[in-house]
Design a protein around this motif. Sequence first.
Motif, PDB file in Angstrom:
ATOM      1  N   ASN A  18       0.818  -1.219   0.000  1.00  0.00           N
ATOM      2  CA  ASN A  18       0.000   0.000   0.000  1.00  0.00           C
ATOM      3  C   ASN A  18       0.850   1.265   0.000  1.00  0.00           C
ATOM      4  N   LEU A  19       1.940   1.254   0.769  1.00  0.00           N
ATOM      5  CA  LEU A  19       2.818   2.419   0.797  1.00  0.00           C
ATOM      6  C   LEU A  19       3.502   2.599  -0.556  1.00  0.00           C
ATOM      7  N   ALA A  20       3.953   1.515  -1.163  1.00  0.00           N
ATOM      8  CA  ALA A  20       4.602   1.596  -2.473  1.00  0.00           C
ATOM      9  C   ALA A  20       3.633   2.115  -3.534  1.00  0.00           C
ATOM     10  N   GLN A  21       2.383   1.726  -3.413  1.00  0.00           N
ATOM     11  CA  GLN A  21       1.372   2.203  -4.358  1.00  0.00           C
ATOM     12  C   GLN A  21       1.202   3.717  -4.258  1.00  0.00           C
ATOM     13  N   GLU A  22       1.215   4.226  -3.034  1.00  0.00           N
ATOM     14  CA  GLU A  22       1.116   5.670  -2.837  1.00  0.00           C
ATOM     15  C   GLU A  22       2.335   6.387  -3.421  1.00  0.00           C
ATOM     16  N   LEU A  23       3.524   5.846  -3.178  1.00  0.00           N
ATOM     17  CA  LEU A  23       4.761   6.502  -3.595  1.00  0.00           C
ATOM     18  C   LEU A  23       5.004   6.405  -5.095  1.00  0.00           C
ATOM     19  N   SER A  24       4.523   5.330  -5.711  1.00  0.00           N
ATOM     20  CA  SER A  24       4.773   5.120  -7.139  1.00  0.00           C
ATOM     21  C   SER A  24       4.046   6.134  -8.012  1.00  0.00           C
ATOM     22  N   VAL A 199       9.244  12.975  12.735  1.00  0.00           N
ATOM     23  CA  VAL A 199       7.822  13.223  12.527  1.00  0.00           C
ATOM     24  C   VAL A 199       7.028  12.122  13.214  1.00  0.00           C
ATOM     25  N   SER A 200       6.063  12.499  14.024  1.00  0.00           N
ATOM     26  CA  SER A 200       5.215  11.537  14.711  1.00  0.00           C
ATOM     27  C   SER A 200       3.947  11.283  13.899  1.00  0.00           C
ATOM     28  N   VAL A 201       3.611  10.005  13.745  1.00  0.00           N
ATOM     29  CA  VAL A 201       2.374   9.608  13.075  1.00  0.00           C
ATOM     30  C   VAL A 201       1.605   8.713  14.037  1.00  0.00           C
ATOM     31  N   SER A 202       0.337   8.982  14.219  1.00  0.00           N
ATOM     32  CA  SER A 202      -0.473   8.257  15.197  1.00  0.00           C
ATOM     33  C   SER A 202      -0.616   6.782  14.820  1.00  0.00           C
ATOM     34  N   GLY A 203      -0.211   5.918  15.759  1.00  0.00           N
ATOM     35  CA  GLY A 203      -0.338   4.485  15.514  1.00  0.00           C
ATOM     36  C   GLY A 203       0.750   3.708  16.207  1.00  0.00           C
ATOM     37  N   GLY A 204       0.810   2.395  15.904  1.00  0.00           N
ATOM     38  CA  GLY A 204       1.798   1.509  16.490  1.00  0.00           C
ATOM     39  C   GLY A 204       2.957   1.234  15.555  1.00  0.00           C
ATOM     40  N   HIS A 205       3.755   0.226  15.891  1.00  0.00           N
ATOM     41  CA  HIS A 205       5.003  -0.052  15.188  1.00  0.00           C
ATOM     42  C   HIS A 205       4.811  -0.263  13.686  1.00  0.00           C
ATOM     43  N   PHE A 206       3.752  -0.942  13.288  1.00  0.00           N
ATOM     44  CA  PHE A 206       3.498  -1.191  11.865  1.00  0.00           C
ATOM     45  C   PHE A 206       2.810   0.016  11.229  1.00  0.00           C
ATOM     46  N   LEU A 210      -0.462   0.621   8.670  1.00  0.00           N
ATOM     47  CA  LEU A 210      -1.668   1.222   9.230  1.00  0.00           C
ATOM     48  C   LEU A 210      -1.967   2.592   8.624  1.00  0.00           C
ATOM     49  N   LYS A 211      -0.917   3.362   8.336  1.00  0.00           N
ATOM     50  CA  LYS A 211      -1.093   4.724   7.831  1.00  0.00           C
ATOM     51  C   LYS A 211      -0.228   4.971   6.572  1.00  0.00           C
ATOM     52  N   PRO A 212      -0.466   4.250   5.482  1.00  0.00           N
ATOM     53  CA  PRO A 212       0.381   4.404   4.294  1.00  0.00           C
ATOM     54  C   PRO A 212       0.306   5.796   3.656  1.00  0.00           C
ATOM     55  N   LYS A 213      -0.864   6.403   3.635  1.00  0.00           N
ATOM     56  CA  LYS A 213      -0.994   7.729   3.026  1.00  0.00           C
ATOM     57  C   LYS A 213      -0.233   8.783   3.820  1.00  0.00           C
ATOM     58  N   GLU A 217       3.119  10.890   2.577  1.00  0.00           N
ATOM     59  CA  GLU A 217       3.207  12.355   2.589  1.00  0.00           C
ATOM     60  C   GLU A 217       4.506  12.813   3.248  1.00  0.00           C
ATOM     61  N   VAL A 218       4.858  12.181   4.356  1.00  0.00           N
ATOM     62  CA  VAL A 218       6.105  12.523   5.050  1.00  0.00           C
ATOM     63  C   VAL A 218       7.300  12.210   4.153  1.00  0.00           C
ATOM     64  N   ILE A 219       7.270  11.063   3.505  1.00  0.00           N
ATOM     65  CA  ILE A 219       8.374  10.659   2.633  1.00  0.00           C
ATOM     66  C   ILE A 219       8.528  11.623   1.460  1.00  0.00           C
ATOM     67  N   CYS A 220       7.437  12.010   0.852  1.00  0.00           N
ATOM     68  CA  CYS A 220       7.499  12.946  -0.280  1.00  0.00           C
ATOM     69  C   CYS A 220       8.124  14.277   0.143  1.00  0.00           C
ATOM     70  N   LYS A 221       7.760  14.754   1.322  1.00  0.00           N
ATOM     71  CA  LYS A 221       8.353  15.990   1.830  1.00  0.00           C
ATOM     72  C   LYS A 221       9.838  15.809   2.102  1.00  0.00           C
ATOM     73  N   ALA A 222      10.207  14.652   2.636  1.00  0.00           N
ATOM     74  CA  ALA A 222      11.613  14.381   2.937  1.00  0.00           C
ATOM     75  C   ALA A 222      12.448  14.331   1.663  1.00  0.00           C
ATOM     76  N   VAL A 223      11.908  13.727   0.613  1.00  0.00           N
ATOM     77  CA  VAL A 223      12.617  13.672  -0.664  1.00  0.00           C
ATOM     78  C   VAL A 223      12.802  15.070  -1.232  1.00  0.00           C
ATOM     79  N   LYS A 224      11.766  15.868  -1.145  1.00  0.00           N
ATOM     80  CA  LYS A 224      11.838  17.246  -1.645  1.00  0.00           C
ATOM     81  C   LYS A 224      12.904  18.047  -0.902  1.00  0.00           C
ATOM     82  N   LEU A 225      12.936  17.912   0.419  1.00  0.00           N
ATOM     83  CA  LEU A 225      13.925  18.626   1.224  1.00  0.00           C
ATOM     84  C   LEU A 225      15.340  18.129   0.936  1.00  0.00           C
TER      85      LEU A 225
END
Length: 234
Positions: A18-24, A199-206, A210-213, A217-225
Amino acid sequence: MKLVMLPGLDGTGLLFENLAQELSRNFEVIIISFEDVSGQSYQQQAAEVAEQLKNDCIFIIAESYSGAIAYALTQLLKPNQIAGIVFLASFVSRPSPIARMAHLIPNVLLKENRFTRKTLTYFGFNSHYESQLISAVFNSINTADKIKLRNRLHNIATLQKAHNIISIPVTYIRPSKDRLVSRQAVNDLAKNCINYNEVSVSGGHFIAQLKPKECAEVICKAVKLAKQSNIDDR
């Protein structure tokens, strides 16, 4: 630039779906499977991954177990080849005091049943039960080569503190309630980073499952920076 995704303990990369689908949607994504890596130690595994990536300009996303591999890659790949790293609920030193016994986990606790579902829900998902996600984790673990899986548990149990400094931009995605990676382990990583953002994202270890979107979003910002940082350094 390619986004290279390094998986967690299961090693298969299946849990990145799911995360890869968002990033792709925005990047070329490569998922490394440790099922194709023969090395046993962290350093041996990192060396094999480095060989696969030696001709690429990359940005690394390291989940849980893979933090130490991402860390080793900063020493193995050419300067400026890695634009940055996002650590997803990850670590470069032993994640918690109890982790020294990780290799002693009996096989029965790696199989899905009523007890292990409850255990995973508590420790992995902060008591947030989602049947599909829980089953996906166990399916991925069952798909993994059991000997290689045991090697990864041994690597976690024997992981020592890292000392080399990471100079490239680092973003750490920290679940609000990570019961598997301690605050001390996160601090150990942060101390080795010159350019560190958490960056804190609400949830547990996985959190990636649990929160791919939100993670995307955090990853996209990190790549941009990281891209901007590389431009400023020239």
